[in-house]
Design a protein around this motif. Structure first.
Motif, PDB file in Angstrom:
ATOM      1  N   ILE A  71     -15.941  31.083  56.998  1.00 50.23           N
ATOM      2  CA  ILE A  71     -17.186  30.858  56.557  1.00 50.23           C
ATOM      3  C   ILE A  71     -17.625  31.543  55.125  1.00 50.23           C
ATOM      4  CG2 ILE A  71     -19.852  31.989  57.097  1.00 50.23           C
ATOM      5  CD1 ILE A  71     -18.813  32.323  59.894  1.00 50.23           C
ATOM      6  N   GLY A  72     -18.371  30.465  54.348  1.00 52.96           N
ATOM      7  CA  GLY A  72     -18.468  30.842  53.090  1.00 52.96           C
ATOM      8  C   GLY A  72     -17.223  30.383  51.930  1.00 52.96           C
ATOM      9  N   ASP A  73     -16.367  29.890  52.646  1.00 56.19           N
ATOM     10  CA  ASP A  73     -15.220  29.091  51.691  1.00 56.19           C
ATOM     11  C   ASP A  73     -14.617  28.039  52.485  1.00 56.19           C
ATOM     12  OD1 ASP A  73     -13.447  29.235  49.456  1.00 56.19           O
ATOM     13  OD2 ASP A  73     -12.079  30.457  50.099  1.00 56.19           O
ATOM     14  N   GLN A  74     -15.369  27.112  52.984  1.00 55.64           N
ATOM     15  CA  GLN A  74     -15.190  25.915  53.612  1.00 55.64           C
ATOM     16  C   GLN A  74     -14.212  25.078  52.704  1.00 55.64           C
ATOM     17  OE1 GLN A  74     -18.171  26.277  56.849  1.00 55.64           O
ATOM     18  NE2 GLN A  74     -17.909  24.393  56.210  1.00 55.64           N
ATOM     19  N   THR A  75     -14.405  24.972  51.487  1.00 60.15           N
ATOM     20  CA  THR A  75     -13.765  24.264  50.601  1.00 60.15           C
ATOM     21  C   THR A  75     -12.591  24.731  49.617  1.00 60.15           C
ATOM     22  OG1 THR A  75     -15.717  24.173  49.041  1.00 60.15           O
ATOM     23  CG2 THR A  75     -15.777  22.542  50.760  1.00 60.15           C
ATOM     24  N   GLY A  76     -12.312  25.927  49.914  1.00 64.08           N
ATOM     25  CA  GLY A  76     -11.292  26.602  49.087  1.00 64.08           C
ATOM     26  C   GLY A  76     -11.833  27.121  47.722  1.00 64.08           C
ATOM     27  N   GLY A  77     -13.227  27.345  47.591  1.00 62.89           N
ATOM     28  CA  GLY A  77     -13.732  27.797  46.356  1.00 62.89           C
ATOM     29  C   GLY A  77     -14.317  26.681  45.548  1.00 62.89           C
ATOM     30  N   ARG A  78     -14.045  25.293  45.981  1.00 61.84           N
ATOM     31  CA  ARG A  78     -14.597  24.375  45.120  1.00 61.84           C
ATOM     32  C   ARG A  78     -16.209  23.993  45.524  1.00 61.84           C
ATOM     33  NH1 ARG A  78     -10.876  19.920  42.761  1.00 61.84           N
ATOM     34  NH2 ARG A  78     -13.029  19.014  42.526  1.00 61.84           N
ATOM     35  N   VAL A  79     -16.804  23.394  44.819  1.00 61.07           N
ATOM     36  CA  VAL A  79     -18.084  22.976  45.116  1.00 61.07           C
ATOM     37  C   VAL A  79     -18.001  21.876  46.092  1.00 61.07           C
ATOM     38  CG1 VAL A  79     -20.405  21.700  44.349  1.00 61.07           C
ATOM     39  CG2 VAL A  79     -19.239  23.335  43.001  1.00 61.07           C
ATOM     40  N   GLY A  80     -18.423  22.123  47.309  1.00 53.91           N
ATOM     41  CA  GLY A  80     -18.317  21.036  48.630  1.00 53.91           C
ATOM     42  C   GLY A  80     -19.833  20.269  49.136  1.00 53.91           C
ATOM     43  N   PHE A  81     -20.744  20.749  48.166  1.00 59.16           N
ATOM     44  CA  PHE A  81     -22.038  20.069  48.836  1.00 59.16           C
ATOM     45  C   PHE A  81     -22.659  19.918  47.534  1.00 59.16           C
ATOM     46  CE2 PHE A  81     -20.367  23.242  51.791  1.00 59.16           C
ATOM     47  CZ  PHE A  81     -20.250  22.636  52.932  1.00 59.16           C
ATOM     48  N   PHE A  82     -23.564  18.833  47.537  1.00 59.23           N
ATOM     49  CA  PHE A  82     -24.218  18.284  46.373  1.00 59.23           C
ATOM     50  C   PHE A  82     -25.536  18.153  46.637  1.00 59.23           C
ATOM     51  CE2 PHE A  82     -19.593  17.676  45.646  1.00 59.23           C
ATOM     52  CZ  PHE A  82     -19.474  18.196  44.543  1.00 59.23           C
ATOM     53  N   LEU A  83     -26.471  18.588  46.383  1.00 55.83           N
ATOM     54  CA  LEU A  83     -27.990  18.465  46.583  1.00 55.83           C
ATOM     55  C   LEU A  83     -28.580  17.651  45.497  1.00 55.83           C
ATOM     56  CD1 LEU A  83     -30.089  19.067  48.597  1.00 55.83           C
ATOM     57  CD2 LEU A  83     -30.745  21.052  47.535  1.00 55.83           C
ATOM     58  N   HIS A  84     -28.919  16.378  45.577  1.00 53.65           N
ATOM     59  CA  HIS A  84     -29.720  15.703  44.654  1.00 53.65           C
ATOM     60  C   HIS A  84     -31.063  15.866  44.613  1.00 53.65           C
ATOM     61  CE1 HIS A  84     -31.685  11.982  43.260  1.00 53.65           C
ATOM     62  NE2 HIS A  84     -30.549  12.022  42.259  1.00 53.65           N
ATOM     63  N   SER A  85     -31.391  16.283  43.384  1.00 58.01           N
ATOM     64  CA  SER A  85     -32.977  16.343  43.268  1.00 58.01           C
ATOM     65  C   SER A  85     -33.502  15.094  42.452  1.00 58.01           C
ATOM     66  CB  SER A  85     -33.041  17.574  42.203  1.00 58.01           C
ATOM     67  OG  SER A  85     -34.442  17.812  41.840  1.00 58.01           O
ATOM     68  N   ASP A  86     -34.935  14.851  42.622  1.00 58.12           N
ATOM     69  CA  ASP A  86     -35.668  13.989  41.928  1.00 58.12           C
ATOM     70  C   ASP A  86     -36.480  14.453  40.993  1.00 58.12           C
ATOM     71  OD1 ASP A  86     -34.622  11.512  43.358  1.00 58.12           O
ATOM     72  OD2 ASP A  86     -35.894  11.758  45.207  1.00 58.12           O
ATOM     73  N   ASP A  87     -36.878  15.688  41.114  1.00 63.41           N
ATOM     74  CA  ASP A  87     -37.656  16.568  40.287  1.00 63.41           C
ATOM     75  C   ASP A  87     -36.952  17.754  40.096  1.00 63.41           C
ATOM     76  OD1 ASP A  87     -39.491  18.050  39.080  1.00 63.41           O
ATOM     77  OD2 ASP A  87     -41.139  17.578  40.350  1.00 63.41           O
ATOM     78  N   TYR A  88     -35.927  18.005  39.005  1.00 62.89           N
ATOM     79  CA  TYR A  88     -34.950  18.972  39.082  1.00 62.89           C
ATOM     80  C   TYR A  88     -35.835  20.476  38.699  1.00 62.89           C
ATOM     81  CZ  TYR A  88     -30.589  21.398  38.017  1.00 62.89           C
ATOM     82  OH  TYR A  88     -29.725  22.285  37.949  1.00 62.89           O
ATOM     83  N   GLN A  89     -36.641  20.301  37.624  1.00 63.87           N
ATOM     84  CA  GLN A  89     -37.298  21.399  36.985  1.00 63.87           C
ATOM     85  C   GLN A  89     -38.160  22.192  38.470  1.00 63.87           C
ATOM     86  OE1 GLN A  89     -35.517  22.309  34.393  1.00 63.87           O
ATOM     87  NE2 GLN A  89     -37.356  23.673  34.496  1.00 63.87           N
ATOM     88  N   ALA A  90     -38.983  21.357  39.289  1.00 68.35           N
ATOM     89  CA  ALA A  90     -39.586  21.914  40.427  1.00 68.35           C
ATOM     90  C   ALA A  90     -38.502  22.427  41.396  1.00 68.35           C
ATOM     91  CB  ALA A  90     -40.568  20.911  40.962  1.00 68.35           C
ATOM     92  N   ASP A  91     -37.497  21.715  41.753  1.00 69.50           N
ATOM     93  CA  ASP A  91     -36.769  22.259  42.830  1.00 69.50           C
ATOM     94  C   ASP A  91     -36.163  23.524  42.437  1.00 69.50           C
ATOM     95  OD1 ASP A  91     -37.123  20.157  44.542  1.00 69.50           O
ATOM     96  OD2 ASP A  91     -35.763  18.916  43.980  1.00 69.50           O
ATOM     97  N   TYR A  92     -35.630  23.546  41.127  1.00 73.37           N
ATOM     98  CA  TYR A  92     -35.114  24.744  40.512  1.00 73.37           C
ATOM     99  C   TYR A  92     -35.817  25.833  40.634  1.00 73.37           C
ATOM    100  CZ  TYR A  92     -32.260  27.598  37.375  1.00 73.37           C
ATOM    101  OH  TYR A  92     -31.626  28.563  36.663  1.00 73.37           O
ATOM    102  N   GLY A  93     -36.876  25.637  40.191  1.00 73.07           N
ATOM    103  CA  GLY A  93     -37.916  26.733  40.436  1.00 73.07           C
ATOM    104  C   GLY A  93     -38.031  27.237  41.739  1.00 73.07           C
ATOM    105  N   ARG A  94     -38.491  26.321  42.465  1.00 74.41           N
ATOM    106  CA  ARG A  94     -38.572  26.659  44.035  1.00 74.41           C
ATOM    107  C   ARG A  94     -37.547  27.438  44.429  1.00 74.41           C
ATOM    108  NH1 ARG A  94     -36.979  25.044  48.017  1.00 74.41           N
ATOM    109  NH2 ARG A  94     -36.089  22.877  47.273  1.00 74.41           N
ATOM    110  N   MET A  95     -36.195  26.987  44.243  1.00 73.86           N
ATOM    111  CA  MET A  95     -35.164  27.581  44.917  1.00 73.86           C
ATOM    112  C   MET A  95     -35.077  29.095  44.354  1.00 73.86           C
ATOM    113  SD  MET A  95     -32.736  24.254  45.059  1.00 73.86           S
ATOM    114  CE  MET A  95     -31.201  25.062  45.544  1.00 73.86           C
ATOM    115  N   ILE A  96     -35.201  29.132  42.879  1.00 76.55           N
ATOM    116  CA  ILE A  96     -35.121  30.555  42.169  1.00 76.55           C
ATOM    117  C   ILE A  96     -36.013  31.397  43.118  1.00 76.55           C
ATOM    118  CG2 ILE A  96     -35.727  31.898  40.266  1.00 76.55           C
ATOM    119  CD1 ILE A  96     -33.188  30.537  39.812  1.00 76.55           C
ATOM    120  N   ALA A  97     -37.377  31.081  43.177  1.00 85.26           N
ATOM    121  CA  ALA A  97     -38.374  31.762  43.799  1.00 85.26           C
ATOM    122  C   ALA A  97     -38.068  32.091  45.384  1.00 85.26           C
ATOM    123  CB  ALA A  97     -39.673  31.124  43.781  1.00 85.26           C
ATOM    124  N   ALA A  98     -37.181  31.215  46.091  1.00 89.24           N
ATOM    125  CA  ALA A  98     -36.793  31.686  47.202  1.00 89.24           C
ATOM    126  C   ALA A  98     -35.578  32.526  47.348  1.00 89.24           C
ATOM    127  CB  ALA A  98     -36.624  30.313  48.027  1.00 89.24           C
TER     128      ALA A  98
END
Length: 131
Positions: A71-98
């Motif tokens: 748990i927490g290291d399923q890809t040996g420390g590499r980025v294993g998941f890529f979340l695509h955004s159509d509105d980067y600023q909005a998604d980034y801001g919402r995620m920071i707030a969360a």
């Protein structure tokens, strides 16, 4: 050819994982069905997905120490998941707030805008928007 429908993410607790994906990443709960392991112990079939669609995630509660250790290291420390955004600023801001923990500020690359973050368990992700 078919498409990739699900990837598995091993977690420690179904409800905590559902809550994090809904709150932090604004995912929707697709399925939550009680089930049994091959030897009759209770488990659940839990699927979350981005509201816009695409590949979904099967949340699998660790079954045994070997799975719990990953748990927490399923890809040996590499980025294993890529979340695509159509509105980067909005998604980034919402995620920071969360409360999402980013490892870096957003940066421009040859393939688009990206910033690495970790999920609740420590797995590495990219929030990414194509150029």
């Amino acid at each position: 050819m078919s498409h990739l429908a699900l990837v598995t993410l091993v977690v420690d607790d179904y409800d905590r994982a559902i809550g994090w994906f809904q709150t932090a990443l604004d995912f929707r709960l697709v399925e939550d069905v009680p089930s049994l392991t091959d030897d009759g112990r209770p488990k659940r079939w839990v699927v979350v997905a981005p509201k816009s669609g695409g590949c979904a995630i099967l949340l699998a509660r660790a079954d045994g120490q070997a799975q719990a250790d990953r748990i927490g290291d399923q890809t040996g420390g590499r980025v294993g998941f890529f979340l695509h955004s159509d509105d980067y600023q909005a998604d980034y801001g919402r995620m920071i707030a969360a409360g999402v923990r980013f490892e870096e500020a957003p940066r421009e690359t040859e393939y688009g805008r990206v910033a690495k973050f970790r999920d609740l368990w420590g797995n590495r992700w990219d929030l990414w928007q194509r150029k």
